[in-house]
Motif scaffolding. Structure first.
Motif, PDB file in Angstrom:
ATOM      1  N   THR A  41      -3.127   6.470   0.412  1.00 29.80           N
ATOM      2  CA  THR A  41      -2.986   6.814   1.958  1.00 29.80           C
ATOM      3  C   THR A  41      -4.332   6.959   2.218  1.00 29.80           C
ATOM      4  O   THR A  41      -4.237   7.467   3.621  1.00 29.80           O
ATOM      5  CB  THR A  41      -2.258   7.985   1.829  1.00 29.80           C
ATOM      6  N   GLY A  42      -5.481   6.402   1.934  1.00 33.22           N
ATOM      7  CA  GLY A  42      -6.752   6.618   2.324  1.00 33.22           C
ATOM      8  C   GLY A  42      -7.080   5.488   3.298  1.00 33.22           C
ATOM      9  O   GLY A  42      -6.315   4.662   3.994  1.00 33.22           O
ATOM     10  N   LEU A  43      -8.472   5.230   3.487  1.00 31.04           N
ATOM     11  CA  LEU A  43      -9.046   4.442   4.111  1.00 31.04           C
ATOM     12  C   LEU A  43      -8.520   2.909   3.960  1.00 31.04           C
ATOM     13  O   LEU A  43      -8.432   2.218   4.903  1.00 31.04           O
ATOM     14  CB  LEU A  43     -10.453   4.321   4.426  1.00 31.04           C
ATOM     15  N   THR A  44      -8.567   2.707   2.932  1.00 30.35           N
ATOM     16  CA  THR A  44      -7.808   1.439   2.496  1.00 30.35           C
ATOM     17  C   THR A  44      -6.522   0.981   2.761  1.00 30.35           C
ATOM     18  O   THR A  44      -6.114   0.065   3.259  1.00 30.35           O
ATOM     19  CB  THR A  44      -7.940   1.045   0.845  1.00 30.35           C
ATOM     20  N   ALA A  45      -5.658   1.991   2.462  1.00 25.98           N
ATOM     21  CA  ALA A  45      -4.098   1.947   3.055  1.00 25.98           C
ATOM     22  C   ALA A  45      -4.006   1.707   4.625  1.00 25.98           C
ATOM     23  O   ALA A  45      -3.347   1.005   5.175  1.00 25.98           O
ATOM     24  CB  ALA A  45      -3.645   3.079   2.591  1.00 25.98           C
ATOM     25  N   ILE A  46      -4.969   2.445   5.221  1.00 31.83           N
ATOM     26  CA  ILE A  46      -5.071   2.263   6.678  1.00 31.83           C
ATOM     27  C   ILE A  46      -5.340   0.843   7.022  1.00 31.83           C
ATOM     28  O   ILE A  46      -4.900   0.249   7.996  1.00 31.83           O
ATOM     29  CB  ILE A  46      -6.163   3.300   7.416  1.00 31.83           C
ATOM     30  N   ASP A  47      -6.412   0.124   6.669  1.00 34.72           N
ATOM     31  CA  ASP A  47      -6.808  -1.195   6.594  1.00 34.72           C
ATOM     32  C   ASP A  47      -5.833  -1.955   6.436  1.00 34.72           C
ATOM     33  O   ASP A  47      -5.507  -3.011   7.108  1.00 34.72           O
ATOM     34  CB  ASP A  47      -8.143  -1.488   5.747  1.00 34.72           C
ATOM     35  N   ALA A  48      -5.134  -2.001   5.447  1.00 29.91           N
ATOM     36  CA  ALA A  48      -3.986  -2.665   4.978  1.00 29.91           C
ATOM     37  C   ALA A  48      -2.710  -2.684   5.933  1.00 29.91           C
ATOM     38  O   ALA A  48      -2.054  -3.722   6.302  1.00 29.91           O
ATOM     39  CB  ALA A  48      -3.323  -2.423   3.540  1.00 29.91           C
ATOM     40  N   ALA A  49      -2.492  -1.366   6.382  1.00 35.07           N
ATOM     41  CA  ALA A  49      -1.454  -1.194   7.208  1.00 35.07           C
ATOM     42  C   ALA A  49      -1.633  -2.169   8.619  1.00 35.07           C
ATOM     43  O   ALA A  49      -0.897  -2.792   9.518  1.00 35.07           O
ATOM     44  CB  ALA A  49      -1.178   0.222   7.763  1.00 35.07           C
ATOM     45  N   LEU A  50      -2.969  -1.879   9.217  1.00 35.12           N
ATOM     46  CA  LEU A  50      -3.527  -2.605  10.245  1.00 35.12           C
ATOM     47  C   LEU A  50      -3.391  -4.281  10.180  1.00 35.12           C
ATOM     48  O   LEU A  50      -2.921  -5.100  10.871  1.00 35.12           O
ATOM     49  CB  LEU A  50      -4.739  -2.310  10.898  1.00 35.12           C
ATOM     50  N   LEU A  51      -3.769  -4.749   8.956  1.00 31.71           N
ATOM     51  CA  LEU A  51      -3.821  -6.021   8.570  1.00 31.71           C
ATOM     52  C   LEU A  51      -2.301  -6.610   8.646  1.00 31.71           C
ATOM     53  O   LEU A  51      -2.114  -7.630   9.031  1.00 31.71           O
ATOM     54  CB  LEU A  51      -4.211  -6.128   7.227  1.00 31.71           C
ATOM     55  N   LEU A  52      -1.404  -5.689   8.128  1.00 37.71           N
ATOM     56  CA  LEU A  52      -0.026  -6.263   8.060  1.00 37.71           C
ATOM     57  C   LEU A  52       0.692  -6.366   9.394  1.00 37.71           C
ATOM     58  O   LEU A  52       1.200  -7.130  10.066  1.00 37.71           O
ATOM     59  CB  LEU A  52       0.855  -5.108   7.182  1.00 37.71           C
ATOM     60  N   GLU A  53       0.233  -5.300  10.512  1.00 41.72           N
ATOM     61  CA  GLU A  53       0.637  -5.198  11.810  1.00 41.72           C
ATOM     62  C   GLU A  53       0.236  -6.466  12.507  1.00 41.72           C
ATOM     63  O   GLU A  53       0.795  -7.095  13.221  1.00 41.72           O
ATOM     64  CB  GLU A  53       0.208  -4.052  12.505  1.00 41.72           C
ATOM     65  N   SER A  54      -1.135  -6.759  12.344  1.00 38.19           N
ATOM     66  CA  SER A  54      -1.788  -7.870  13.000  1.00 38.19           C
ATOM     67  C   SER A  54      -1.291  -9.202  12.652  1.00 38.19           C
ATOM     68  O   SER A  54      -1.346 -10.136  13.437  1.00 38.19           O
ATOM     69  CB  SER A  54      -3.183  -7.676  12.773  1.00 38.19           C
TER      70      SER A  54
END
Length: 455
Positions: free
Chosen positions: A197-210
């Motif tokens: 749930t850290g910064l890497t997960a934030i990046d992955a969530a944004l990548l999925l959305e984009s």
């Protein structure tokens, strides 16, 4: 101490952020000739962080504090304004920062081709004798040097406990969260599980959305802690003196300061003294910090740009992203999907989530003994390196000199960047790495005697 001679040659293994800055600073300080070796051409100067990033991935620090040169704090801002890409208050895309680093390296190499050489290749072995080092490349080449510097960056994450990728469908598990295909083949009816749930997960969530994924995302970690948001204002200056050394006293001091000035400023105040505090702590205190306080430190210390935090908040509010605290119990195949069994923190009941994709977002690891990297395995077998006491990196001294298996220290073998966190702790962000590189470059150039640092 053995002084590096003007005619010596420095080989830098790893051409990401750390290795690139060292090469540039060796040129700037009239140091010895350097060869920068990187196995992935696209990551030269940029590393993983600034080459794999997409437009929606922003720096976590304002541009005003992102100069690559500690002796020229406005260097990045001037470049940014010249390129008309932002100002000192901007949280710029990480890709933009990668362009900046690449431009610096190309400029240094073009201006001093006789002193800086770029080599594409993978160093698979590093041998030493009384004459120096011989670096063997997997492609068949060989580089000889008087000094070697390991700038290996972060090690990839290990497989999460409770999850064996070999038992899952081939297209279900993604070990590399930075790969651009984590949304490939997904439908809007699918659910994706981010382990972490850290910064890497934030990046992955944004990548999925984009990428257009409109299904559900579950981000799961033991504590479910999420990085906090940066404030809109400028950061405050640091403390004028170091807080008490014990963890309990430190926690009390931060709580007291939080009541007075807010938690963001209370954490930011510690930046100038964090490495000193870590250096003065004994092994037991360091281990206690990692076990009990590190997760809380990480989410308060390494924060999100306001725009990124806003997008994550919108995903949560829309019901498309949720964060959970829990422990993976087991995972099994279910056709083309996987069934993840996990237990919520503090509970006994097991929840099962059917995931079309699982992405490892646990973040970089530093345990050398679990690494599969050929060079690390060879150096361990030769006794030239050893893990630090906490097994979060490679053992070095305060001058970044590598400590061998027998405890010996050489003035000819160094390590820089995140793999030195066991000795320095705060050496994962630009301000800390740039200072480490600048200091080592001056040491190798014997410039510290001119400036008086070596006296």
């Amino acid at each position: 101490m053995t002084l590096v001679q003007p005619g010596d040659h420095v080989a830098i293994v790893g051409g990401g952020f750390s290795g690139t800055l060292l090469a540039i600073n060796l040129v700037r300080h009239d140091g010895p000739r350097a060869t920068l070796i990187e196995r992935r051409p696209a990551q030269v100067a940029r590393g993983v962080a600034y080459s794999a990033a997409h437009d929606e991935h922003l720096l976590n620090v304002r541009a005003g504090n992102m100069s690559a040169l500690p002796d020229d704090p406005d260097h990045f801002v001037r470049w940014l304004e010249r390129e008309r890409l932002g100002d000192r208050a901007t949280f710029v895309p990480r890709k933009t920062y990668g362009r900046y680093l690449r431009a610096m390296l190309e400029e240094a190499a073009a201006a001093h081709p006789e002193r800086l050489t770029l080599v594409t290749g993978e160093v698979c072995a590093l041998d030493c004798d009384s004459r120096g080092f011989a670096l063997t490349l997997a492609e068949g080449g060989r580089v000889e040097a008087d000094v070697a510097v390991l700038a290996l960056g972060n090690l990839p994450p290990h497989s999460p406990p409770g999850l064996d990728p070999a038992t899952l469908p081939e297209d279900c598990y993604r070990a590399d969260p930075w790969s651009g295909d984590i949304a490939e083949g997904l439908s809007d009816d699918d659910e994706v599980v981010l382990v972490g749930t850290g910064l890497t997960a934030i990046d992955a969530a944004l990548l999925l959305e984009s990428a257009g994924f409109r299904g559900r995302i579950l981000a799961l970690s033991r504590r479910g802690l999420v990085p906090r948001r940066h404030a809109d204002g400028a950061p405050r200056p640091g403390l004028s003196e170091r807080p008490a050394a014990t963890l309990s006293a430190l926690v009390r001091a931060v709580r007291d300061r939080t009541e007075a000035i807010g938690w963001r400023a209370a954490v930011d105040e510690l930046r100038p003294v964090t490495q000193m505090m870590w250096g003065s702590a004994d092994a037991t205190t360091r281990a206690r910090f990692l076990r009990h306080l590190r997760p809380y430190w990480d989410v308060h210390r390494h924060r999100l740009a306001p725009a990124v935090a806003g997008r994550i908040h919108a995903l949560v509010e829309a019901g498309r992203l949720r964060f959970a605290a829990g422990k993976l119990v087991a995972a099994e195949a279910d056709g083309t999907h996987a069934l993840l069994h996990w237990r919520a923190r503090g509970g006994e009941a097991v929840t099962t989530t059917r995931a079309a994709r699982i992405v490892n977002c646990t973040g970089p690891q530093g345990d050398l003994l679990r690494s599969r990297e050929p060079l690390i395995r060879q150096l361990l077998a030769a006794g030239m390196i050893r893990p630090d006491a906490l097994r979060i990196g490679l053992d070095v001294d305060r001058q970044s000199r590598v400590v061998a298996a027998d405890g010996g220290i050489s003035d000819r073998l160094y390590c820089i960047g995140p793999m030195t966190r066991g000795e320095l702790w705060e050496v994962v962000a630009v301000p800390d790495i740039r200072q480490q590189n600048w200091t080592l470059a001056r040491r190798l150039a014997n410039a510290q005697w001119v400036g008086g640092e070596g006296l």
